[in-house]
Every structure is written in C-alpha cells, then in structure tokens.
Design a protein around this motif. Structure first.
Motif, PDB file in Angstrom:
ATOM      1  N   GLU A   1       0.830  -1.206   0.000  1.00  0.00           N
ATOM      2  CA  GLU A   1       0.000   0.000   0.000  1.00  0.00           C
ATOM      3  C   GLU A   1       0.869   1.264   0.000  1.00  0.00           C
ATOM      4  OE1 GLU A   1      -3.326   0.417  -0.162  1.00  0.00           O
ATOM      5  OE2 GLU A   1      -3.758  -1.716  -0.247  1.00  0.00           O
ATOM      6  N   LEU A   2       1.905   1.279   0.836  1.00  0.00           N
ATOM      7  CA  LEU A   2       2.763   2.463   0.922  1.00  0.00           C
ATOM      8  C   LEU A   2       3.560   2.665  -0.365  1.00  0.00           C
ATOM      9  CD1 LEU A   2       3.909   2.082   4.617  1.00  0.00           C
ATOM     10  CD2 LEU A   2       2.178   3.650   3.689  1.00  0.00           C
TER      11      LEU A   2
ATOM     12  N   LYS B   1       6.715   2.253  16.910  1.00  0.00           N
ATOM     13  CA  LYS B   1       6.754   1.137  15.965  1.00  0.00           C
ATOM     14  C   LYS B   1       5.908   1.417  14.732  1.00  0.00           C
ATOM     15  CE  LYS B   1       6.253  -3.844  15.776  1.00  0.00           C
ATOM     16  NZ  LYS B   1       5.878  -5.047  16.511  1.00  0.00           N
ATOM     17  N   GLY B   2       6.497   1.145  13.570  1.00  0.00           N
ATOM     18  CA  GLY B   2       5.774   1.356  12.331  1.00  0.00           C
ATOM     19  C   GLY B   2       6.618   1.008  11.123  1.00  0.00           C
ATOM     20  N   LEU B   3       6.364   1.697  10.038  1.00  0.00           N
ATOM     21  CA  LEU B   3       7.080   1.455   8.784  1.00  0.00           C
ATOM     22  C   LEU B   3       7.691   2.752   8.273  1.00  0.00           C
ATOM     23  CD1 LEU B   3       4.471  -0.830   7.007  1.00  0.00           C
ATOM     24  CD2 LEU B   3       6.609  -1.539   8.078  1.00  0.00           C
ATOM     25  N   ARG B   4       8.774   2.608   7.522  1.00  0.00           N
ATOM     26  CA  ARG B   4       9.454   3.730   6.887  1.00  0.00           C
ATOM     27  C   ARG B   4       9.432   3.515   5.386  1.00  0.00           C
ATOM     28  NH1 ARG B   4      14.629   2.740   8.491  1.00  0.00           N
ATOM     29  NH2 ARG B   4      14.288   3.901  10.391  1.00  0.00           N
ATOM     30  N   LEU B   5       9.174   4.586   4.647  1.00  0.00           N
ATOM     31  CA  LEU B   5       9.168   4.560   3.184  1.00  0.00           C
ATOM     32  C   LEU B   5      10.262   5.483   2.665  1.00  0.00           C
ATOM     33  CD1 LEU B   5       7.768   4.187   0.301  1.00  0.00           C
ATOM     34  CD2 LEU B   5       6.467   6.242   0.906  1.00  0.00           C
TER      35      LEU B   5
ATOM     36  N   ILE C   1      10.716  11.024  -1.911  1.00  0.00           N
ATOM     37  CA  ILE C   1       9.521  10.917  -1.075  1.00  0.00           C
ATOM     38  C   ILE C   1       9.869   9.989   0.077  1.00  0.00           C
ATOM     39  CG2 ILE C   1       7.116  10.158  -0.962  1.00  0.00           C
ATOM     40  CD1 ILE C   1       7.072  10.638  -4.078  1.00  0.00           C
ATOM     41  N   THR C   2       9.709  10.481   1.300  1.00  0.00           N
ATOM     42  CA  THR C   2       9.957   9.652   2.470  1.00  0.00           C
ATOM     43  C   THR C   2       8.739   9.692   3.368  1.00  0.00           C
ATOM     44  OG1 THR C   2      10.977  11.454   3.734  1.00  0.00           O
ATOM     45  CG2 THR C   2      12.454  10.058   2.422  1.00  0.00           C
ATOM     46  N   GLY C   3       8.618   8.705   4.224  1.00  0.00           N
ATOM     47  CA  GLY C   3       7.499   8.697   5.153  1.00  0.00           C
ATOM     48  C   GLY C   3       7.751   7.775   6.323  1.00  0.00           C
ATOM     49  N   HIS C   4       7.098   8.099   7.423  1.00  0.00           N
ATOM     50  CA  HIS C   4       7.081   7.248   8.606  1.00  0.00           C
ATOM     51  C   HIS C   4       5.614   7.066   8.984  1.00  0.00           C
ATOM     52  CE1 HIS C   4      11.236   8.629   8.651  1.00  0.00           C
ATOM     53  NE2 HIS C   4      11.493   7.521   9.327  1.00  0.00           N
TER      54      HIS C   4
END
Length: 124
Positions: free
Chosen positions: A31-32, A64-68, A77-80
């Motif tokens: 999805e990310l 806790k999660g995901l990094r893009l 493009i980055t994301g947490h």
C-alpha cells in the motif's frame, strides 16, 4: 530565490504532511509503495528509480511502524507510519514542479483522513 529576468526561480519545494487518524489497512508495504507511485505520477511522471519500505521504531511500542523511501529522477519521497498513533508523516522534496494542494489531496485521500497539517519550504 534567484532572480532571472525579474522572475523568481525556485530550486525545490519541500512539503511535510502529517496525517492523523489514518486507515491502518494502508500501513502495509504494498500500500505504501502504491502511495509513492501515486505521488510520483503527479509530481514526476515516468521517472521512478527505487522505492523501499522497512520497519522502524522496534525499540518503543509508541514509535513502531514502517518507513518509506522512494526516489525518482527529480524527487525524494519519504514517510514514517506509526501503528499506535495511526499517524503518517510524509515528506516530499522535489526539484520538479508540482502543486502542493494536489500532493496533499493524494495523501489525505489515500489514508482516508481529512485531518492533516502541512508545511511548505521553498528552496532557492
């Protein structure tokens, strides 16, 4: 900003979007990556180079999660994406021109939330 022939020239636009109350079903690797694809199609079409999603924040439950990390020809493009708080932190650094309102719409619609804040930084 540089002036050229009395016109301001921007080197890049950095956009930081924080989305709250996200749909947690979107906090998945595939999805990310799709979110990054959607943004790339709007910002820098036909320019994909690489996109990866990795875990982060394993040391603290509230982080806790995901990094893009998604790089294309003229943009990064980055994301947490934090599971516990249902928050998405998306950053777009692009030398390719785009409308911030379109990027904000893509991100908020993707996460099914209209609760977000955005900050813009114009770089010379």
């Amino acid at each position: 900003m540089k002036k050229q022939n009395n016109k301001n020239i921007l080197w890049s636009l950095d956009l930081a979007i924080t989305v709250s109350e996200c749909d947690l079903s979107k906090f998945e690797e595939s999805e990310l990556k799709q979110l990054a694809q959607n943004l790339t199609l709007k910002i820098d079409p036909k320019s994909e180079i690489i996109g990866i999603v990795t875990p982060f924040g394993e040391h603290k439950k509230e982080m806790k999660g995901l990094r893009l990390i998604h790089e294309n020809q003229n943009s990064l493009i980055t994301g947490h994406f934090v599971f516990e708080t249902k928050k998405a932190y998306v950053n777009i650094h692009s030398c390719s021109p785009y409308k911030p309102s379109e990027a904000m719409s893509i991100v908020s619609n993707f996460f099914n939330s209209d609760i977000f804040i955005c900050q813009k930084i114009f770089r010379e």
